[in-house]
Design an enzyme around this catalytic site. Structure first.
Site, PDB file in Angstrom:
ATOM      1  N   ARG A 102      23.286  -0.306  73.871  1.00  0.00           N
ATOM      2  CA  ARG A 102      21.930  -0.380  74.466  1.00  0.00           C
ATOM      3  C   ARG A 102      22.103  -0.166  75.966  1.00  0.00           C
ATOM      4  O   ARG A 102      22.796  -0.925  76.638  1.00  0.00           O
ATOM      5  CB  ARG A 102      21.293  -1.745  74.190  1.00  0.00           C
ATOM      6  N   HIS A 129      14.306   4.707  70.716  1.00  0.00           N
ATOM      7  CA  HIS A 129      14.663   3.435  70.068  1.00  0.00           C
ATOM      8  C   HIS A 129      14.656   3.675  68.551  1.00  0.00           C
ATOM      9  O   HIS A 129      13.801   3.177  67.821  1.00  0.00           O
ATOM     10  CB  HIS A 129      13.655   2.360  70.477  1.00  0.00           C
ATOM     11  N   GLN A 132      14.645   0.702  65.895  1.00  0.00           N
ATOM     12  CA  GLN A 132      13.332   0.069  65.776  1.00  0.00           C
ATOM     13  C   GLN A 132      12.447   0.875  64.837  1.00  0.00           C
ATOM     14  O   GLN A 132      11.820   0.335  63.916  1.00  0.00           O
ATOM     15  CB  GLN A 132      12.673  -0.015  67.174  1.00  0.00           C
ATOM     16  N   ASP A 224       3.103  -1.514  72.282  1.00  0.00           N
ATOM     17  CA  ASP A 224       4.330  -2.057  72.880  1.00  0.00           C
ATOM     18  C   ASP A 224       3.969  -2.500  74.302  1.00  0.00           C
ATOM     19  O   ASP A 224       2.867  -2.201  74.791  1.00  0.00           O
ATOM     20  CB  ASP A 224       5.433  -0.968  72.887  1.00  0.00           C
ATOM     21  N   CYS A 263       6.522  -3.913  68.354  1.00  0.00           N
ATOM     22  CA  CYS A 263       7.979  -4.025  68.142  1.00  0.00           C
ATOM     23  C   CYS A 263       8.563  -5.283  68.782  1.00  0.00           C
ATOM     24  O   CYS A 263       9.703  -5.624  68.486  1.00  0.00           O
ATOM     25  CB  CYS A 263       8.681  -2.770  68.638  1.00  0.00           C
ATOM     26  N   ARG A 291      14.013  -5.456  60.797  1.00  0.00           N
ATOM     27  CA  ARG A 291      15.127  -4.900  61.589  1.00  0.00           C
ATOM     28  C   ARG A 291      16.447  -5.174  60.872  1.00  0.00           C
ATOM     29  O   ARG A 291      17.321  -4.312  60.795  1.00  0.00           O
ATOM     30  CB  ARG A 291      15.162  -5.540  62.998  1.00  0.00           C
TER      31      ARG A 291
HETATM   32  N1   CP Z   1      12.238  -4.656  69.621  1.00  0.00           N
HETATM   33  C1   CP Z   1      13.446  -4.865  70.180  1.00  0.00           C
HETATM   34  O1   CP Z   1      14.270  -3.957  70.334  1.00  0.00           O
HETATM   35  O2   CP Z   1      13.659  -6.164  70.522  1.00  0.00           O
HETATM   36  P1   CP Z   1      14.836  -6.664  71.467  1.00  0.00           P
HETATM   37  O3   CP Z   1      14.612  -6.024  72.829  1.00  0.00           O
HETATM   38  O4   CP Z   1      14.681  -8.159  71.502  1.00  0.00           O
HETATM   39  O5   CP Z   1      16.150  -6.222  70.894  1.00  0.00           O
END
Ligand code: CP
Length: 305
Positions: A102, A129, A132, A224, A263, A291
């Site tokens: 990430r 992403h 997600q 979001d 999300c 997830r």
């Molecule tokens: N939706 C998502 O990726 O959550 P986090 O940022 O908590 O990993």
């Protein structure tokens, strides 16, 4: 054999998505399916940004598949002192069997993957992403909504999640409407991928600046946060997005059985009201749980060969 990376939803075919959705359904019913698949394997998790869902769902999923996850905070690695991403990839490939990353720039993930002999999974970049959205497709599948004729509307700031939704839905031949201010329309790169994919899938992308028009008769409304991780807060942006808040009034323009997705994490009172998020149309907790199941399916796909 070349490592199977998952950097964007562009990397997998429609058939693979169908396979993953069915596999995730089986995994959700039986937590112990493929429980020894990752035995003796260590998967690194290199995170440059905060995370609750991505980190925990991958760590729990790797553990349930018999593997070992190792959280790597880039601030404490030589990366933060100038060691290159390419050299880091070459070294980690000799210790680990996979890496979830990430970070900010999507190029960093591409550079890591092209110098790595182990599978690399994109756990979020500024551009995409995909994990997600893979699990969001699973949520839609579970709800019986992932089929032609679905009226899917994303509302708010067009960010990395929007780009992945555009790629994922268009790959499956489904239409997507984005309701957003003119200055926050979907990223050019995602629209280019959409253009290419939709030539064969027949999917349509509608970008509307009127939020009421965008959600009209929608089966699903997705939103979001207005300021993504790494972006700077801007008063101008907040002002432009005010009328794109998911609230009771906006919901009343959608289908009566509309499902609301987010999300997470949410900024209650900004992009969505608590009334809607905790209301009967919301599927956000099912979405968050999924997830775990969808990413376990992805790991099974990557490591079962
Ligand atoms: N939706 C998502 O990726 O959550 P986090 O940022 O908590 O990993």
């Amino acid at each position: 054999m070349k490592a199977r990376h998952f950097l964007t939803l562009k990397d997998i075919s429609q058939e693979t998505i169908d396979y993953l959705l069915k596999l995730a359904t089986r995994i959700k019913k039986n937590k112990f399916l493929c429980k020894d698949l990752l035995q003796g394997k260590s998967i690194g998790m290199l995170f440059d940004k905060h995370s609750t869902r991505t980190r925990l769902s991958f760590e729990a999923g790797i553990n349930q598949l018999g593997g070992n996850s190792i959280y790597l905070d880039s601030k404490n690695m030589q990366l933060s002192r100038g060691e290159t991403i390419e050299d880091t990839a070459r070294v980690l490939s000799r210790y680990l069997e996979g890496l979830i990353i990430r970070t900010f720039s999507h190029q960093t993930v591409k550079d890591f993957a092209s110098n790595s002999s182990i599978p690399v999974i994109n756990g979020l970049t500024d551009s995409y992403h995909p994990c997600q959205v893979l699990s969001d497709l699973f949520t839609l599948f579970e709800l019986g909504l992932l089929k032609k004729g679905l009226k899917f509307t994303y509302i708010g700031d067009s960010n990395n999640v929007t780009s992945s939704l555009i790629i994922g839905l268009s790959k499956l031949g489904l239409d997507i409407t984005v309701g957003c201010p003119a200055e926050y329309e979907p990223k050019e790169e995602a629209v280019k991928i959409f253009d290419k994919q939709s030539r064969s899938s027949g999917s349509r992308l509608n970008i509307l600046n009127d939020p009421y028009q965008a959600v009209k008769e929608a089966d699903v409304i997705y939103t979001d946060v207005w300021v993504s991780m790494g972006d700077k807060d801007s008063r101008k942006k907040f002002e432009a997005l005010q009328m794109y808040q998911i609230n009771k009034k906006l919901l009343s323009y959608a289908s009566g059985s509309v499902k609301v997705m987010h999300c997470l994490p949410a900024h209650r009172g900004q992009e969505i009201t608590s009334e809607v998020m905790d209301g009967a149309n919301s599927v956000v907790w099912q979405q968050a749980e999924n997830r775990l199941h969808a990413q376990k399916a992805l790991l099974v796909y990557i490591y079962s060969r």
